[in-house]
Design an enzyme around this catalytic site. Structure first.
Site, mmCIF file in Angstrom:
data_model
loop_
_atom_site.group_PDB
_atom_site.id
_atom_site.type_symbol
_atom_site.label_atom_id
_atom_site.label_comp_id
_atom_site.label_asym_id
_atom_site.label_seq_id
_atom_site.Cartn_x
_atom_site.Cartn_y
_atom_site.Cartn_z
ATOM 1 N N LYS A 46 0.841 -1.193 0.000
ATOM 2 C CA LYS A 46 0.000 0.000 0.000
ATOM 3 C C LYS A 46 0.874 1.240 0.000
ATOM 4 C CE LYS A 46 -3.958 2.264 2.158
ATOM 5 N NZ LYS A 46 -4.993 2.197 3.211
ATOM 6 N N ASP A 178 -12.059 0.096 4.882
ATOM 7 C CA ASP A 178 -11.106 0.965 5.568
ATOM 8 C C ASP A 178 -11.196 0.779 7.081
ATOM 9 O OD1 ASP A 178 -8.954 2.710 5.241
ATOM 10 O OD2 ASP A 178 -10.157 4.491 5.575
#
Length: 264
Positions: A46, A178
């Site tokens: 990420k 998330d």
């Protein structure tokens, strides 16, 4: 199944640098950090392309952070190992930078213009909207810092509009929550996220695919999960009504199977 990335990669002082990310500057540092994450066993990477809502007062979602060259270094190293790269990207220019760098998914995509949507389509890059994160903050104004609540309030309408336009254009969506942001956890986040995606314009069938087949393909695990197919891991749920008619039935009572065994 867990596809783990380890800490995200961010610029010095960038989004997540206070705790969840590793600070790197320049393509060489990014390349080395990516290699170290892969050595440690990461099966995803990420990167932080922009600022965000939750990191600190003063940081804005439209701030450009890691550069195209920096993110491209991470992508090159990860793709050598067939490992996907996700970009936290909220502002429009940061989204375009991440697309140019060749990432596999854009997380959040709060501010999209027509050009960014066209670029997503041309590159076949997935968008993970994570509607649940801003909605959870908006529902608890008394429990989060005032600066976080105000920043969040300013992005909710644009977020909804951006994803609705992306859906209408045919951008591939993958469900993600998330989880870890305030009041946003794994207990109900996934089913609530699917309802938000349908409210934004997906059909229930499209939303279910975003959470199953599309997610498995993005994370390079479609040979193991993502569909009920002979030879794959038997992870599924049984519900009492048809989610193709009403996606919200998934938030109710269900029986969960993991590897073919009931777990609740």
């Amino acid at each position: 199944m867990i596809v783990g990335s380890g800490p995200a990669l961010t610029m010095t002082g960038g989004h997540g640098s206070a705790g969840i990310a590793r600070e790197v500057d320049g393509p060489d540092e990014v390349r080395r950090a990516t290699r170290q994450l892969l050595k440690a066993g990461a099966t995803a990477i990420k990167v932080m392309a922009t600022g965000g809502v939750t990191s600190r007062d003063g940081e804005q979602p439209d701030q450009v952070q890691l550069s195209v060259a920096e993110m491209a270094a991470a992508v090159a190293e990860a793709h050598h190992r067939n490992v996907p790269v996700a970009a936290h990207a909220q502002g429009n220019q940061g989204i375009k930078n991440a697309i140019l760098a060749g990432v596999d998914s854009i997380e959040h995509a709060i501010f999209l213009d027509d050009e960014a949507i066209e670029q997503l389509l041309a590159a076949d890059i997935a968008v993970v909207p994570t509607f649940g994160a801003p909605h959870a903050i908006d529902q608890h104004p008394e429990a989060v810092p005032a600066w976080m609540y105000q920043k969040n309030k300013a992005v909710i309408a644009s977020h909804q509009q951006s994803i609705a336009r992306a859906i209408s254009a045919g951008v591939r969506l993958v469900m993600g929550t998330d989880a870890g942001t305030p009041f946003n956890d794994f207990r109900h986040g996934s089913t609530q996220e699917l309802a938000y995606m349908v409210a934004a314009g997906q059909t229930p069938a499209e939303a279910l695919l975003s959470a199953t087949q599309n997610a498995a393909e993005l994370l390079r695990v479609a040979d193991k999960v993502g569909s009920i197919t002979v030879g794959k891991q038997a992870d599924f749920i049984i519900v009492t009504a048809n989610p193709l008619t009403d996606i919200t039935v998934l938030t109710g009572q269900k029986t969960v199977y993991r590897k073919g065994q009931a777990v609740n």
